[in-house]
Motif scaffolding. Structure first.
Motif, PDB file in Angstrom:
ATOM      1  N   ASN A  40       0.852  -1.199   0.000  1.00  6.34           N
ATOM      2  CA  ASN A  40       0.000   0.000   0.000  1.00  6.34           C
ATOM      3  C   ASN A  40       0.883   1.242   0.000  1.00  6.34           C
ATOM      4  O   ASN A  40       1.776   1.317  -0.871  1.00  6.34           O
ATOM      5  CB  ASN A  40      -1.134  -0.040   1.028  1.00  6.34           C
ATOM      6  CG  ASN A  40      -0.789  -0.284   2.463  1.00  6.34           C
ATOM      7  OD1 ASN A  40      -0.480  -1.374   2.846  1.00  6.34           O
ATOM      8  ND2 ASN A  40      -0.855   0.744   3.297  1.00  6.34           N
ATOM      9  N   ASP A  41       0.661   2.187   0.839  1.00  5.10           N
ATOM     10  CA  ASP A  41       1.236   3.538   0.684  1.00  5.10           C
ATOM     11  C   ASP A  41       2.718   3.618   0.280  1.00  5.10           C
ATOM     12  O   ASP A  41       3.550   2.900   0.843  1.00  5.10           O
ATOM     13  CB  ASP A  41       1.190   4.294   2.018  1.00  5.10           C
ATOM     14  CG  ASP A  41      -0.116   4.167   2.740  1.00  5.10           C
ATOM     15  OD1 ASP A  41      -1.050   3.597   2.189  1.00  5.10           O
ATOM     16  OD2 ASP A  41      -0.189   4.633   3.887  1.00  5.10           O
ATOM     17  N   GLN A  57       4.680   0.504   2.131  1.00  6.72           N
ATOM     18  CA  GLN A  57       4.003  -0.405   3.045  1.00  6.72           C
ATOM     19  C   GLN A  57       3.933  -1.771   2.383  1.00  6.72           C
ATOM     20  O   GLN A  57       3.388  -1.901   1.269  1.00  6.72           O
ATOM     21  CB  GLN A  57       2.587   0.116   3.347  1.00  6.72           C
ATOM     22  CG  GLN A  57       2.574   1.358   4.212  1.00  6.72           C
ATOM     23  CD  GLN A  57       2.917   1.032   5.653  1.00  6.72           C
ATOM     24  OE1 GLN A  57       2.085   0.590   6.402  1.00  6.72           O
ATOM     25  NE2 GLN A  57       4.170   1.257   6.040  1.00  6.72           N
ATOM     26  N   TRP A  65      -3.347  -7.371   3.078  1.00 10.72           N
ATOM     27  CA  TRP A  65      -2.671  -6.578   4.108  1.00 10.72           C
ATOM     28  C   TRP A  65      -2.307  -7.454   5.307  1.00 10.72           C
ATOM     29  O   TRP A  65      -3.074  -8.312   5.720  1.00 10.72           O
ATOM     30  CB  TRP A  65      -3.605  -5.442   4.532  1.00 10.72           C
ATOM     31  CG  TRP A  65      -2.954  -4.374   5.330  1.00 10.72           C
ATOM     32  CD1 TRP A  65      -2.251  -3.305   4.852  1.00 10.72           C
ATOM     33  CD2 TRP A  65      -2.955  -4.251   6.765  1.00 10.72           C
ATOM     34  NE1 TRP A  65      -1.816  -2.535   5.906  1.00 10.72           N
ATOM     35  CE2 TRP A  65      -2.229  -3.091   7.083  1.00 10.72           C
ATOM     36  CE3 TRP A  65      -3.489  -5.027   7.798  1.00 10.72           C
ATOM     37  CZ2 TRP A  65      -2.040  -2.670   8.387  1.00 10.72           C
ATOM     38  CZ3 TRP A  65      -3.300  -4.609   9.103  1.00 10.72           C
ATOM     39  CH2 TRP A  65      -2.577  -3.432   9.387  1.00 10.72           C
ATOM     40  N   PHE A 100       4.227   1.197  10.285  1.00  9.83           N
ATOM     41  CA  PHE A 100       3.278   1.915   9.431  1.00  9.83           C
ATOM     42  C   PHE A 100       3.989   3.052   8.690  1.00  9.83           C
ATOM     43  O   PHE A 100       5.188   3.261   8.827  1.00  9.83           O
ATOM     44  CB  PHE A 100       2.120   2.444  10.283  1.00  9.83           C
ATOM     45  CG  PHE A 100       1.019   1.435  10.505  1.00  9.83           C
ATOM     46  CD1 PHE A 100       1.228   0.071  10.302  1.00  9.83           C
ATOM     47  CD2 PHE A 100      -0.244   1.842  10.920  1.00  9.83           C
ATOM     48  CE1 PHE A 100       0.208  -0.856  10.495  1.00  9.83           C
ATOM     49  CE2 PHE A 100      -1.274   0.928  11.122  1.00  9.83           C
ATOM     50  CZ  PHE A 100      -1.053  -0.417  10.908  1.00  9.83           C
ATOM     51  N   SER A 101       3.203   3.813   7.936  1.00  6.53           N
ATOM     52  CA  SER A 101       3.761   4.800   6.999  1.00  6.53           C
ATOM     53  C   SER A 101       4.603   5.871   7.675  1.00  6.53           C
ATOM     54  O   SER A 101       4.413   6.182   8.852  1.00  6.53           O
ATOM     55  CB  SER A 101       2.625   5.468   6.222  1.00  6.53           C
ATOM     56  OG  SER A 101       2.152   4.549   5.270  1.00  6.53           O
ATOM     57  N   ARG A 165      -0.424   8.989  13.436  1.00  8.35           N
ATOM     58  CA  ARG A 165       0.428   8.250  12.501  1.00  8.35           C
ATOM     59  C   ARG A 165       0.909   9.067  11.295  1.00  8.35           C
ATOM     60  O   ARG A 165       0.518  10.181  11.067  1.00  8.35           O
ATOM     61  CB  ARG A 165      -0.293   6.997  12.008  1.00  8.35           C
ATOM     62  CG  ARG A 165      -1.631   7.216  11.308  1.00  8.35           C
ATOM     63  CD  ARG A 165      -2.226   5.854  10.942  1.00  8.35           C
ATOM     64  NE  ARG A 165      -3.536   5.949  10.303  1.00  8.35           N
ATOM     65  CZ  ARG A 165      -4.690   5.948  10.967  1.00  8.35           C
ATOM     66  NH1 ARG A 165      -4.722   5.892  12.290  1.00  8.35           N
ATOM     67  NH2 ARG A 165      -5.846   6.024  10.308  1.00  8.35           N
ATOM     68  N   ASP A 166       1.765   8.411  10.534  1.00  5.56           N
ATOM     69  CA  ASP A 166       2.211   8.815   9.195  1.00  5.56           C
ATOM     70  C   ASP A 166       3.061  10.097   9.184  1.00  5.56           C
ATOM     71  O   ASP A 166       2.738  11.065   8.478  1.00  5.56           O
ATOM     72  CB  ASP A 166       0.999   8.965   8.240  1.00  5.56           C
ATOM     73  CG  ASP A 166       0.113   7.725   8.219  1.00  5.56           C
ATOM     74  OD1 ASP A 166       0.588   6.660   8.624  1.00  5.56           O
ATOM     75  OD2 ASP A 166      -1.049   7.841   7.797  1.00  5.56           O
ATOM     76  N   GLU A 220      -5.071  10.852   6.826  1.00  5.64           N
ATOM     77  CA  GLU A 220      -3.896   9.993   6.817  1.00  5.64           C
ATOM     78  C   GLU A 220      -2.829  10.629   5.920  1.00  5.64           C
ATOM     79  O   GLU A 220      -3.118  11.498   5.096  1.00  5.64           O
ATOM     80  CB  GLU A 220      -4.254   8.588   6.301  1.00  5.64           C
ATOM     81  CG  GLU A 220      -5.299   7.884   7.175  1.00  5.64           C
ATOM     82  CD  GLU A 220      -5.572   6.439   6.776  1.00  5.64           C
ATOM     83  OE1 GLU A 220      -5.522   5.574   7.651  1.00  5.64           O
ATOM     84  OE2 GLU A 220      -5.837   6.177   5.587  1.00  5.64           O
ATOM     85  N   TYR A 282      -4.460   6.888  -3.775  1.00  8.08           N
ATOM     86  CA  TYR A 282      -4.551   7.148  -2.336  1.00  8.08           C
ATOM     87  C   TYR A 282      -3.164   7.345  -1.744  1.00  8.08           C
ATOM     88  O   TYR A 282      -2.158   6.831  -2.246  1.00  8.08           O
ATOM     89  CB  TYR A 282      -5.271   5.994  -1.622  1.00  8.08           C
ATOM     90  CG  TYR A 282      -5.718   6.386  -0.232  1.00  8.08           C
ATOM     91  CD1 TYR A 282      -6.574   7.458  -0.036  1.00  8.08           C
ATOM     92  CD2 TYR A 282      -5.246   5.711   0.887  1.00  8.08           C
ATOM     93  CE1 TYR A 282      -6.959   7.845   1.242  1.00  8.08           C
ATOM     94  CE2 TYR A 282      -5.634   6.094   2.173  1.00  8.08           C
ATOM     95  CZ  TYR A 282      -6.482   7.179   2.336  1.00  8.08           C
ATOM     96  OH  TYR A 282      -6.865   7.572   3.594  1.00  8.08           O
ATOM     97  N   TRP A 303      -8.790   1.590  -0.352  1.00  3.23           N
ATOM     98  CA  TRP A 303      -9.251   0.673   0.693  1.00  3.23           C
ATOM     99  C   TRP A 303     -10.679   0.230   0.393  1.00  3.23           C
ATOM    100  O   TRP A 303     -11.439   0.960  -0.245  1.00  3.23           O
ATOM    101  CB  TRP A 303      -9.199   1.350   2.070  1.00  3.23           C
ATOM    102  CG  TRP A 303      -7.799   1.590   2.531  1.00  3.23           C
ATOM    103  CD1 TRP A 303      -7.200   2.819   2.684  1.00  3.23           C
ATOM    104  CD2 TRP A 303      -6.809   0.625   2.895  1.00  3.23           C
ATOM    105  NE1 TRP A 303      -5.915   2.652   3.122  1.00  3.23           N
ATOM    106  CE2 TRP A 303      -5.643   1.321   3.254  1.00  3.23           C
ATOM    107  CE3 TRP A 303      -6.794  -0.766   2.948  1.00  3.23           C
ATOM    108  CZ2 TRP A 303      -4.474   0.671   3.671  1.00  3.23           C
ATOM    109  CZ3 TRP A 303      -5.628  -1.416   3.360  1.00  3.23           C
ATOM    110  CH2 TRP A 303      -4.489  -0.695   3.713  1.00  3.23           C
TER     111      TRP A 303
HETATM  112  C1  FRU Z   1      -3.023   4.683   4.673  1.00  3.07           C
HETATM  113  C2  FRU Z   1      -2.691   3.889   5.928  1.00  3.07           C
HETATM  114  C3  FRU Z   1      -1.826   4.722   6.865  1.00  3.07           C
HETATM  115  C4  FRU Z   1      -1.120   3.674   7.671  1.00  3.07           C
HETATM  116  C5  FRU Z   1      -0.910   2.580   6.655  1.00  3.07           C
HETATM  117  C6  FRU Z   1      -0.960   1.197   7.208  1.00  3.07           C
HETATM  118  O1  FRU Z   1      -3.332   3.896   3.572  1.00  3.07           O
HETATM  119  O2  FRU Z   1      -3.894   3.484   6.559  1.00  3.07           O
HETATM  120  O3  FRU Z   1      -2.523   5.668   7.633  1.00  3.07           O
HETATM  121  O4  FRU Z   1       0.075   4.136   8.195  1.00  3.07           O
HETATM  122  O5  FRU Z   1      -1.928   2.737   5.681  1.00  3.07           O
HETATM  123  O6  FRU Z   1      -0.571   0.250   6.263  1.00  3.07           O
END
Ligand code: FRU
Length: 478
Positions: A40-41, A57, A65, A100-101, A165-166, A220, A282, A303
């Motif tokens: 993902n991200d 990710q 996931w 996480f991100s 986060r992030d 996010e 995204y 998502w």
């Molecule tokens: C965004 C997210 C972030 C998080 C990550 C987890 O897509 O939900 O906020 O850090 O993915 O994989």
């Protein structure tokens, strides 16, 4: 069965043993995908030691996931990517349920990462805290002994500790800053600003921007940067309120333009805009390269969707968008594909009031249309299985309803067809590459990104009616 141990070494070993299991039927070539497994991200995008670095990710062990690792790749041209060893795995108590991100920054000759440790504590409760790691070779990372560097205790009153986060790092006037999202108890998203002098000791600085109720219940993946002196803030809100053509996907990605008040450390927003109008875009992140270009990459997924490569057991899921350079033109955001002429080989072109092109696709292609279009359509696939991009009555529509492998989402109103209202259509650039399609509209003033999974023949058919002459050229991407 013994529980899997998540370490960098185990992930790299698994990738080595299983990369060949991937079914490449739908896999793109110039859009980034992982060697095997789920992505993902985009994370930690940075220009370091003469290359673009993309972390992401990553769950290598399945096409869905799971406990997040940071995958890693590098490129010198943003078109071709080289896989590097996994950079982070959830192997510490302060990231026991996933790395996480987060983001990267160069300090001296080291590359530093700041990422969110997602933790589940002994009571089964979820919390998010911030950690740092660094590398001297840009490949092997050491997590700091003083981790975590920020926890829920550093949040001001009124913010929810589990949703923190992030982090996105940046430097200004010799100090380091990080924009990090958290949910406000009013059920709105917010970007908080933290500050450090050495990247190790961090403290809360300010609430940088707090969202409005219609702008989603949580944000996010923030990113703050400037282009030509203009302050910009990117966030990915969850459940931004849908309007006629905008914010249709369950989660959106938006860009605020405004002005930072550096006395109060606040982002004063003047305007907000959805960045992309396709179904799959995204969590975009950006980097600045050595020429000062601002390059953006997003996760080309959303998502809450079924993903055909997972359902069909192809052993991979998800890709990144084709990179885009962000520019400002007349104060408006513009996206540009960073493709050089030398990377394109012309297959066919036509210039007339009415243009038709047809080509059976195998590798990645680039299509360019110039001239005012009255109406037209671009169809990829066959009668029974097709993706349609059409333009009529000032509406550009990206339609997945004709696909045999249907993609449904959790949205209350279907987004199989997304639309964009234009005052005219005078330029279009399209990249088609495996399951990925990226569209730039009117010199990149708008964009649409989507995915589609066509198993049989992929015939591209273009039909255009111009107001005057329209030029269409179709090239292979080398
Ligand atoms: C965004 C997210 C972030 C998080 C990550 C987890 O897509 O939900 O906020 O850090 O993915 O994989």
């Amino acid at each position: 069965m013994t529980e899997r141990e998540f370490t960098v070494a185990a992930a790299n070993q698994f990738i080595k043993e299983h990369a060949a299991d991937v079914d490449t039927t739908f896999r793109p070539q110039v859009h980034f995908t992982a060697p095997v497994g789920w992505i993902n991200d985009p994370n930690g995008m940075v220009y370091f030691q003469d290359a673009y670095h993309l972390f992401y990710q990553y769950y290598p062990y399945d096409s869905c996931w799971g406990p997040m690792h940071w995958g890693h790749a590098r490129s010198t041209d943003l078109v071709h990517w080289e896989h590097l060893p996994v950079a982070l795995a959830s192997d510490m108590p302060y990231d026991n349920n996933g790395c996480f991100s987060g983001s990267a920054i160069v300090k001296g000759d080291k590359l530093w990462l700041m990422y969110t440790g997602n933790i589940v504590d002994e009571n089964g409760e979820n919390r998010q805290i911030q950690n740092m790691a660094y590398s001297t070779d840009g490949i092997h990372f050491e997590k700091l002994a003083c981790n975590p560097v920020l926890t829920g205790a550093d949040l001001p009153e009124g913010f929810n500790k589990p949703d923190f986060r992030d982090p996105k790092l940046f430097e200004k006037d010799g100090r380091y800053y990080s924009v990090i999202v958290s949910q406000h108890v009013d059920q709105v998203g917010a970007v908080l600003l933290f500050v450090s002098d050495d990247l190790e000791k961090w403290e809360f600085a300010s609430v940088f921007l707090k969202g409005l109720p219609e702008q989603g219940f949580m944000w996010e993946c923030p990113d703050y940067f400037q282009i030509d002196g203009q302050d910009l803030l990117v966030v990915s809100p969850m459940r931004f309120k849908r309007t006629e053509h905008d914010y249709a996907n369950i989660n959106s990605s938006v860009i605020f333009s405004g002005k930072v008040d550096w006395e109060r450390l606040e982002f004063v927003a003047e305007d907000v805009k959805e960045i992309d109008h396709g179904q799959d875009f995204y969590a975009p992140q950006t980097l600045e390269d050595k020429d000062g270009r601002r390059i953006m990459i997003a996760w080309q997924q959303m998502w809450g969707r079924n993903i055909p490569t997972h359902e069909l057991k192809h052993a991979w899921a998800g890709s990144m968008t084709f990179p885009r350079e962000l520019r400002l033109r007349d104060g408006l955001l513009q996206q540009v594909f960073p493709l050089e002429k030398a990377e394109l080989k012309l297959l066919q072109s036509a210039e007339a009031e009415q243009v038709s092109l047809e080509e059976v696709l195998s590798g990645p292609i680039h299509l360019l249309l110039e001239g005012v279009v009255e109406k037209g359509s671009l169809i990829i696939g066959s009668e029974q299985d097709k993706l349609i991009l059409s333009y009529q009555d000032d509406i550009l529509a990206l339609d997945r309803t004709g696909l045999a492998l249907a993609i449904k989402g959790e949205e209350k109103v279907s987004v199989e067809k997304r639309t964009l209202a234009l005052s005219s259509l005078y330029k279009l650039e399209v990249i088609v590459d495996g399951h990925a399609l990226d569209v730039l509209v009117n010199d990149g003033r708008e964009s649409l990104s989507t995915t589609f999974y066509i198993e049989g023949e992929r015939r591209l058919h273009l039909d255009l009616q111009g107001q005057d002459r329209v030029l269409a050229s179709l090239s292979e991407i080398l």
